[in-house]
Scaffold this active site. Structure first.
Site, PDB file in Angstrom:
ATOM      1  N   ARG A 154       0.791  -1.224   0.000  1.00  0.00           N
ATOM      2  CA  ARG A 154       0.000   0.000   0.000  1.00  0.00           C
ATOM      3  C   ARG A 154       0.824   1.275   0.000  1.00  0.00           C
ATOM      4  NH1 ARG A 154      -2.709  -3.805   1.549  1.00  0.00           N
ATOM      5  NH2 ARG A 154      -0.787  -4.309   2.598  1.00  0.00           N
ATOM      6  N   THR A 155       1.771   1.361   0.910  1.00  0.00           N
ATOM      7  CA  THR A 155       2.447   2.651   1.082  1.00  0.00           C
ATOM      8  C   THR A 155       3.214   3.023  -0.187  1.00  0.00           C
ATOM      9  OG1 THR A 155       2.638   2.080   3.403  1.00  0.00           O
ATOM     10  CG2 THR A 155       3.899   3.983   2.657  1.00  0.00           C
ATOM     11  N   LYS A 203      25.422  -3.483  -0.920  1.00  0.00           N
ATOM     12  CA  LYS A 203      26.899  -3.410  -1.003  1.00  0.00           C
ATOM     13  C   LYS A 203      27.471  -2.623   0.172  1.00  0.00           C
ATOM     14  CE  LYS A 203      26.219  -2.819  -5.919  1.00  0.00           C
ATOM     15  NZ  LYS A 203      26.187  -1.701  -6.877  1.00  0.00           N
ATOM     16  N   ARG A 224      11.065   3.985   3.425  1.00  0.00           N
ATOM     17  CA  ARG A 224      10.732   3.009   4.480  1.00  0.00           C
ATOM     18  C   ARG A 224      11.993   2.251   4.833  1.00  0.00           C
ATOM     19  NH1 ARG A 224       5.711  -1.095   4.638  1.00  0.00           N
ATOM     20  NH2 ARG A 224       4.738   0.883   5.182  1.00  0.00           N
ATOM     21  N   HIS A 255       4.676   5.637  11.603  1.00  0.00           N
ATOM     22  CA  HIS A 255       4.215   5.479  10.224  1.00  0.00           C
ATOM     23  C   HIS A 255       3.274   6.659   9.953  1.00  0.00           C
ATOM     24  CE1 HIS A 255       3.060   3.915   6.478  1.00  0.00           C
ATOM     25  NE2 HIS A 255       2.738   2.678   6.791  1.00  0.00           N
TER      26      HIS A 255
HETATM   27  N1   CP Z   1      -0.415  -0.094   5.738  1.00  0.00           N
HETATM   28  C1   CP Z   1       0.819  -0.348   5.234  1.00  0.00           C
HETATM   29  O1   CP Z   1       1.829   0.256   5.633  1.00  0.00           O
HETATM   30  O2   CP Z   1       0.843  -1.319   4.273  1.00  0.00           O
HETATM   31  P1   CP Z   1       2.130  -1.760   3.484  1.00  0.00           P
HETATM   32  O3   CP Z   1       3.081  -2.391   4.467  1.00  0.00           O
HETATM   33  O4   CP Z   1       1.650  -2.725   2.437  1.00  0.00           O
HETATM   34  O5   CP Z   1       2.749  -0.521   2.881  1.00  0.00           O
END
Ligand code: CP
Length: 307
Positions: free
Chosen positions: A51-52, A80, A101, A129
């Site tokens: 999703r993100t 590396k 991320r 998040h």
């Molecule tokens: N909600 C969320 O962070 O989903 P993903 O880990 O798929 O990005």
């Protein structure tokens, strides 16, 4: 130049403006379709995501911009031994804004210190998040019409669930918020959230183990999965993973105007039989994630908005 590391980087007034922009984008997508024609978004994902990452990419494409990036540490020069600081210096030469991320808490913050473009924390370890929180706030505001005076149940892995930590921090700034923290003893919300966020802000909360006890009281039920990747051993995960399963029988105990949210991915904690219940809002929530990330990109890039 602004970055987004935590939902608290925006004041309540700024958040309100951002959510209003997201709602306008939802209603008038054509108005924004070419507003970032000359912009590029880099997605630097050192940890898996559906999703993100994809909603960030969809958001930039919906604005007319382009996207580039990597979806795992293995497919980047991190494999590396390249540092996050060096990577972001290079990415700054290729893109106008970056969503990152990383499994290590604080890695996007380090990136922001070396970056010459805005950096967005797209999830750092078990810490924060913030763009999921923006998504959650937009979803709640759109479904309930307000962010004040709500009773919110957070259920599942409240220890490792970074979406829960970010959401609590964001919601304590609104009035009349009451939490039910629904978890087994081993997955209770960390003490720093209890002491430094809930108690310090005099927010009312009740910790319970049984979902059935809390569900009749709730305006919003926020389900979370048990975070397998954060457990130190598999045995503990297996013991905890099916602690909560929201099914039709439990939904019968809930109010008609309660909504079920989940940041997703779901494992077993919501039975698929709940998906057709009109109160199941988790897939709508994923859609709101695109609108709010569009609004965030426009805000951090300080793009002049159409009238
Ligand atoms: N909600 C969320 O962070 O989903 P993903 O880990 O798929 O990005």
């Amino acid at each position: 130049m602004r970055h987004l590391m935590s939902p608290l980087d925006f004041s309540v007034e700024e958040l309100d403006k951002l959510l209003t922009l997201a709602s306008d984008i939802e209603k008038n997508p054509k108005k924004y379709a070419h507003i970032c024609d000359d912009k590029r978004l880099a997605t630097c994902f050192y940890e898996p995501s559906t999703r993100t990452r994809l909603s960030f990419e969809a958001a930039m494409m919906n604005l007319g911009g382009k996207v580039l990036g990597f979806s795992s540490a293995d497919s980047s020069s991190a494999a590396k031994g390249e540092s996050v600081a060096d990577t972001i210096r290079v990415v700054s030469c290729y893109a106008d804004i970056c969503a990152m991320r990383h499994p290590k808490e604080g890695a996007p913050l380090v990136a922001s210190m070396y970056s010459s473009i805005p950096v967005i924390n797209a999830g750092d370890g078990g810490h924060q998040h913030p763009t999921q929180t923006l998504t959650d706030l937009l979803t709640i505001r759109s479904l309930k019409g307000r962010l004040n005076n709500l009773t919110i149940g957070l259920c599942g892995d409240l220890k490792f669930g970074r979406t829960v930590h970010s959401l609590i921090e964001a919601l304590v700034r609104y009035t009349g918020i009451r939490f039910y923290l629904i978890s087994p003893e081993e997955l209770r919300v960390p003490s720093y959230i209890r002491e430094d966020v809930l108690n310090r802000n005099h927010v009312s909360y009740t910790e319970v183990e049984r979902l059935e006890e809390a569900i009749p009281e709730l305006d919003i039920l926020y389900m979370t999965r048990v975070q397998r990747e954060r457990f130190f051993n598999e045995e503990d995960y297996v013991r905890m993973k099916d602690f909560y399963v929201l099914d039709k029988a439990k939904m019968e105990l809930a109010r008609e105007d309660m909504f079920v949210l989940h940041p997703l991915p779901r494992v077993n904690e919501i039975s698929v039989e709940v998906d057709n219940d009109p109160r199941a809002a988790y897939f709508r929530q994923a859609q709101y994630g695109v609108y709010v990330r569009m609004a965030l990109i426009l805000t951090l890039l300080e793009v002049e908005l159409p009238c």
